[in-house]
Design a protein around this motif. Sequence first.
Motif, PDB file in Angstrom:
ATOM      1  N   ARG A 158       0.849  -1.184   0.000  1.00  0.00           N
ATOM      2  CA  ARG A 158       0.000   0.000   0.000  1.00  0.00           C
ATOM      3  C   ARG A 158       0.889   1.240   0.000  1.00  0.00           C
ATOM      4  NH1 ARG A 158      -3.547  -0.015   5.073  1.00  0.00           N
ATOM      5  NH2 ARG A 158      -4.673   1.601   3.921  1.00  0.00           N
ATOM      6  N   LEU A 159       0.448   2.242  -0.724  1.00  0.00           N
ATOM      7  CA  LEU A 159       1.202   3.490  -0.804  1.00  0.00           C
ATOM      8  C   LEU A 159       0.879   4.370   0.398  1.00  0.00           C
ATOM      9  CD1 LEU A 159       3.143   5.181  -2.552  1.00  0.00           C
ATOM     10  CD2 LEU A 159       1.126   6.205  -3.622  1.00  0.00           C
ATOM     11  N   ASP A 160       1.916   4.817   1.076  1.00  0.00           N
ATOM     12  CA  ASP A 160       1.757   5.641   2.270  1.00  0.00           C
ATOM     13  C   ASP A 160       2.561   6.925   2.088  1.00  0.00           C
ATOM     14  OD1 ASP A 160       0.899   6.343   4.778  1.00  0.00           O
ATOM     15  OD2 ASP A 160       2.496   5.284   5.838  1.00  0.00           O
ATOM     16  N   VAL A 161       2.335   7.886   2.943  1.00  0.00           N
ATOM     17  CA  VAL A 161       3.059   9.144   2.896  1.00  0.00           C
ATOM     18  C   VAL A 161       3.354   9.603   4.325  1.00  0.00           C
ATOM     19  CG1 VAL A 161       0.937  10.519   2.874  1.00  0.00           C
ATOM     20  CG2 VAL A 161       3.045  11.519   1.981  1.00  0.00           C
ATOM     21  N   ILE A 162       4.525  10.192   4.471  1.00  0.00           N
ATOM     22  CA  ILE A 162       4.898  10.790   5.746  1.00  0.00           C
ATOM     23  C   ILE A 162       4.792  12.296   5.584  1.00  0.00           C
ATOM     24  CG2 ILE A 162       6.710  11.065   7.474  1.00  0.00           C
ATOM     25  CD1 ILE A 162       7.834   8.385   6.597  1.00  0.00           C
ATOM     26  N   PRO A 163       3.804  12.945   6.160  1.00  0.00           N
ATOM     27  CA  PRO A 163       3.638  14.394   5.985  1.00  0.00           C
ATOM     28  C   PRO A 163       4.861  15.155   6.499  1.00  0.00           C
ATOM     29  CG  PRO A 163       1.670  13.416   6.979  1.00  0.00           C
ATOM     30  CD  PRO A 163       2.744  12.372   7.009  1.00  0.00           C
TER      31      PRO A 163
END
Length: 290
Positions: free
Chosen positions: A26-31
């Motif tokens: 799954r594609l995740d992001v770290i703000p």
Amino acid sequence: MVIEPENLPEHAGRKKVLIGEDISERLDVIPARFRVIVTRRPKYAFKDADGVVQALAPAHIIESGLPTEALLAQIAVSKYADGLPLFRQEGIYARDRVEIDRRLMAQWMGRVGFELEILAAHVLGEILKGPRVFADETSLPTLAPGTGAVKKAWLWAYARDDSTFGGSGPPMVAYRFEDSRSGECVRRHLGRYGGILQVSDKSGATSRCARIAAITLRDISIVSSRSRFLVKTVGTQTGSSIPRPTNQRNNRLYCICSISCRSERIENRICSRLARIRRSGAIEGRPPMA
């Protein structure tokens, strides 16, 4: 992340053996988040001796200022690459309880531009090493300092891309900001450049640089999709000085020359296109193309 199965009561005393697994991605992001970096430089004195020793402060783009180089890069990329104005960045950062005034960020960007001038000059210098340069300019609304009014400025672009001519160098483009679009700007930007300058037929650079061999896209109409459109429209106008058979022949030439053969050497490419032109009859009864 590994998710182990739940240990149930009926599994007590049994030994588990791994026989396989299911994997999902799954594609995740770290703000992005702000942090404060504290740098300490201890001072030392010697017993029974005079003098104090301390490490020198590291050099920064904004001396004795608040931002790190990473923050400056974040603001610059957001403004110039992503088209995010400083007043919007000001609101975005305020959501993280970080108050940075847009005027302060504007001062920072001015300093960043000063530091990058060496790199910008190097890029333009590499572009001018090529045998041909593509130039164009566009108007740019700009705030007049101290007045609050908007004035008309100009952004000049100089590009080099030799991939279609068998070159191996990367494509490059350099920009110059000016308050004018006169030929003097081009002379100052290009200096002693003696290659071919290709510009649009409405460019302020056309016929204004005596030391530069300028070729307008209008003069090589079969190469430019824009000029191909001009050739078509001129041929449909009443009283056109260009007869319709000429337009039809030019359009056939354009279709042949637009066939992709960029991977070939330039000599092979010319021979291939000339052979296609002769087979098509587009220059029948006319001398071979130069």
